[in-house]
Design an enzyme around this catalytic site. Structure first.
Site, PDB file in Angstrom:
ATOM      1  N   THR D  40       0.836  -1.203   0.000  1.00 12.74           N
ATOM      2  CA  THR D  40       0.000   0.000   0.000  1.00 12.74           C
ATOM      3  C   THR D  40       0.871   1.254   0.000  1.00 12.74           C
ATOM      4  O   THR D  40       0.580   2.241  -0.700  1.00 12.74           O
ATOM      5  CB  THR D  40      -0.912   0.008   1.245  1.00 12.74           C
ATOM      6  OG1 THR D  40      -1.761  -1.134   1.182  1.00 12.74           O
ATOM      7  CG2 THR D  40      -1.749   1.272   1.316  1.00 12.74           C
ATOM      8  N   HIS D  43       2.089   1.882  -3.421  1.00  8.08           N
ATOM      9  CA  HIS D  43       1.057   2.533  -4.257  1.00  8.08           C
ATOM     10  C   HIS D  43       1.076   4.049  -4.044  1.00  8.08           C
ATOM     11  O   HIS D  43       0.995   4.826  -4.992  1.00  8.08           O
ATOM     12  CB  HIS D  43      -0.346   2.011  -3.909  1.00  8.08           C
ATOM     13  CG  HIS D  43      -0.612   0.617  -4.350  1.00  8.08           C
ATOM     14  ND1 HIS D  43      -0.624   0.231  -5.665  1.00  8.08           N
ATOM     15  CD2 HIS D  43      -0.887  -0.514  -3.637  1.00  8.08           C
ATOM     16  CE1 HIS D  43      -0.899  -1.067  -5.746  1.00  8.08           C
ATOM     17  NE2 HIS D  43      -1.052  -1.539  -4.530  1.00  8.08           N
TER      18      HIS D  43
END
Lengths: 346, 346, 346, 346
Positions: D40, D43
């Protein structure tokens, strides 16, 4: 004996006179009292693509029945001549991994009565003794014969922990309607019945659904969210097989909810796993058949103790010889269960 | 404010004027609308051995209540002034192994409202915000105040998978009677109510028990075996605390059955593990408190959807100042729940 | 054939030449390769009170075995001559409520091989085909024959959710020792083995118990509380049958824990339900037999994948004709499993 | 303090000096010792579509950490200054239906540390006291910081009943690799690791997978069927998010098996419900977060008792100021977990 034979690879079926089945050492012969017509039988009757790929005419079809044991094989000890019985229609192998893990209903080698073998649309039917279910003597024939599909409903609903929960039944054919009754009987807080057919929704009302929604007329998602204070439902029983309905079903399900699917969509359904399944932490449970035989025990208790009344669902009772009328009703769709009586034929 | 204070280490209690509790940053102050009397309160009132060893007068007792939030601590965000509430009476630590495994009701450091702290038999009560349960606004005071004991019944019954099962409720005090209602509402096939008090058994009848058995008058074991075709019951909810009843409960339980015990026997009970537990493969489950807060959600759904009607159980409604009449009724035993209203006192 | 016959109603048994059993249509005849001696066999051999009340000499006893199918009844389809097999020793009725709810091991009409029927201490044994378990071909005879008691251990331990949990095994006879191995193999955080016999505790050490406690030498409760930071254990497997041990087992169990009891106390045990069961919210689960056949699948996977090594437990391997030495070892108690080989007799 | 700030709406991030967070009455301030980089975070660093739609620069990101409590709010009682802690990164509301049903991890109003709030890539991080997890003092920083993703693996695997079962882990990123270790530690009969990246599969080998399959090189379905005697696997843990892999996962699952999905496919996946789900009677379970806090207890036991060794997974340990190297490694993909140490910065 007289039997309703799927005699050719085209539309229809005809009553023929054929030999009474010969039973093996572990079988019983049942003199049939009543049968009922399943959607599967209609597929076979109409000779659709599924039927063409699955069954081999000529043969006797039908799998929902009740009757009386008139003969038993030499190795059968649990049953007596004269016993009033119905039957589990899934013949399992008792030796695969599933059978050896008490999951007989998931046997990979299942053969189905009236699909893979000669069925019960006849004066007599041969059943393995292990598949026989003894009925209570005061159970009317018309209830006894519909126990098999009722078992699908019971299995689907009672796979979840129903008491106090909000349950949506999507698809109100006979099994969906039975599911409404089961959920109500087993302490669901609210039962929401969803279909696109107003006749069926009126039957759902007779089965005591708390909410009746026609998904052609209203926005199911917003309506369900409204009556659940935005939480959605705890349990969805999917019995429509329709892609849009399945997607709506996932949308109305609360985080951590159960999505029990008994329906058989005819093609793939695209699922948004990330948002509909993973982040919501839901469970999708495939349901097939009936547990052997804990589901049948549940059926018995629901019927004996009159927790459900399936009579409103049995919309038509005919003589066996009037089978064409029965199938015509099924084809039109404006019926609940259609029962055919063999008694008069003798 | 006025409060019913256990003022001395003897029988009785008296209404005194004391300070309104001061709340902490995570507490709320509730203006009490109604309270109800629990068997525990009676122990304290009567000053029996248990009470002597557990509570420290002078203090305000009582733990079943409903009311309105009138003040909240600076760290409380989930609640608003004016909220209509009841409360979970077990104050837990949120840091022990049980609390850190989502088993708050089994916290080893539990403190109980009105036992270990000042209670709700007063115009105002201080409650940690985490223990507050928001009631639906249309829930009558008398139902809102008895949710706590109702939660015991719900917890006991719904610990098992009730639908279609045969359930025996042993001991028909208020919680046993509530259990009868819950089992019936949640699809039990048959509910058998057992007690020795005909007044209570008549209330069990009003709660729709299928069978009412007085264990002083009949042979419970043979009678239950008769109505279950020799199988026994699937689930026993033991709420009597009586040794003979517990032993009978184990005898009437079918192989593989559930024995859920909420009662608190005052002495050891001798159990034949070999024949009553091991060979029968049964489960004995101790039940305490209410799951926090899944039991409270079940309570809400049962009440909101009118799956149970607890009104027949509330046999007496009195003004708070008439508390002595309430305790006298409780002492005699011929009552269901006794509710005291604070409203009129203001 | 030669068979070890309980020939008289006194101490002992003798090898006699008797007829090979005649099989029925659903039976198979197994040529026995190895057998093992169970505590039950010792009761019968010693002719204690339990034996006097249960078995009827003269008959062949023994129930733990492995062998090869040499004959099968006409209705047997799942098995072939030459199959290498062991057998589930509980013969169930397949028609009672338990059997019809996938709880075959709880059948109320169970008959036990070698107790209620002629057993396997013989060159040949007759087994209903439904009770046969096919072994992997490379499973050594000595492991194949002890699968039945191993199944008790597996059933007891895996009734609970073991991974990451702290488990106490109370009573380190062969089944207790197997339970130690199963708990370790299945991800228990810590396994504590408790007994009063130092020989057995040394075997527990070989089975990789994390802690070995002799309850004659230390205070079990305070010791267990110490190593669990005062929490107690999550799971107790009670295999001692001893009253004091049972009470200690309840004391060391954490709130909400599982108490799985396989042992058969010879008399009633007094339990403090209030403090040991109800307030702690624990579960007491009686364990009998093996699930049919999910436990046998677990056995297979544990052995095939070498998750457990039962070899250290098999302390003695003898010829069948040396049975007296085997029983003498069992009577002394300083042994694990004693295996007798039939092969050499032919 | 120094913090790694997502400073602009483009690729990258930079270390800036910002104010130490101010804590509220129920918060604690943690001095960070080590952090680790999640997919995450990558990202967000890369500023892909997901990131653009979810986070609002400038802010501090990061959510995997360990550290020491240096300040606590006035209402915090369970924690002390100096406690060595990590944190559950999902901040939940404690008042929605899920939170009030002990399903905190499914809270509909979850806010995520370092995504919806300022995160832990900094010298200090503010955490609500309810989200703090106390570490054992001897747990190395690098293990303490990766407990959060480890919890995803534990949650996914232990949602199913693992002992003796055959488990396939599809997708061998760090969480998949951890899942391999958990399944092995918890008694899986066989663990099959599947990926397309040979580096990751070599790590799977270090985590003791029984079978390592590269789905680019072999036919997964036929290979798995071969090693499972045609039964398929009992449990699939889907951690790839890849459509083809998901479909293969459903194909290799045995009837009645569990399909636990933690991955987040970026688009819809078309499912053949009829043949893959319904007739097979499988369960698809969405997994998100970690149970609060039963998963954390499982984490503790697995680590404290050394049931799993996560060290081989931690392939890179860097100073906080070398964050760019860490993100570059993550972008290339040939790494396990990357840990950044804050200690040296002071």
């Amino acid at each position: 004996m007289r039997a309703l034979v799927k005699h050719h690879s085209k539309y229809g079926a005809q009553i023929q006179t054929i030999d009474i089945p010969k039973i093996g050492v572990n079988d019983v012969l049942v003199k049939v009292k009543a049968v009922s017509i399943c959607g599967t039988d209609l597929h076979i009757y109409k000779w659709d693509d599924w039927a063409k790929n699955r069954v081999n005419p000529p043969y006797t079809f039908g799998h929902e029945f009740c009757g009386v044991v008139v003969e038993k094989g030499s190795a059968v000890s649990c049953l007596n001549i004269g016993d009033y019985v119905s039957g589990e229609t899934h013949f399992v192998c008792y030796e695969c991994n599933q059978c050896l893990n008490e999951k007989f209903h998931l046997c990979n080698k299942t053969k189905i009565l009236g699909v893979d073998t000669d069925g019960c649309f006849a004066e007599y039917v041969k059943i393995p003794s292990q598949n026989i279910w003894k009925n209570n003597n005061d159970l009317p024939y018309k209830l006894a014969t519909i126990q098999e599909p009722f078992g699908n409903a019971v299995h689907t609903v009672l796979t979840s922990n129903v008491p106090t929960k909000t349950v949506a039944i999507i698809g109100c054919g006979p099994i969906g309607l039975m599911a409404v009754a089961v959920a109500k009987a087993c302490g669901a807080g609210k039962v929401i019945a969803i279909d696109i057919n107003s006749y069926r929704l009126s039957l759902a009302s007779k089965m005591n659904a708390d909410y009746i929604f026609n998904s052609l007329e209203i926005d199911i998602v917003s309506e369900v969210m409204k009556i659940t204070q935005g939480n959605g439902v705890d349990i969805v029983c999917e019995m429509s097989g329709n892609e849009r309905a399945i997607k709506q079903g996932l949308q109305i399900l609360t985080n951590g909810g159960d999505f029990n699917i008994l329906s058989l969509p005819t093609k793939e359904v695209a699922i948004d796993f990330t948002n509909s399944v993973v982040f919501k932490g839901i469970k999708i449970q495939g349901i097939t058949g009936r547990r052997m035989f804990s589901t049948w025990n549940q059926i018995r208790e629901l019927l004996v103790n009159k927790l459900v009344d399936l009579n409103p669902l049995i919309t038509h009772e005919l003589n066996f010889s009037n089978y064409e009328e029965g199938f015509a009703l099924m084809e039109k769709g404006n019926c609940g269960k259609v029962v055919l009586y063999l008694e008069e034929e003798n």
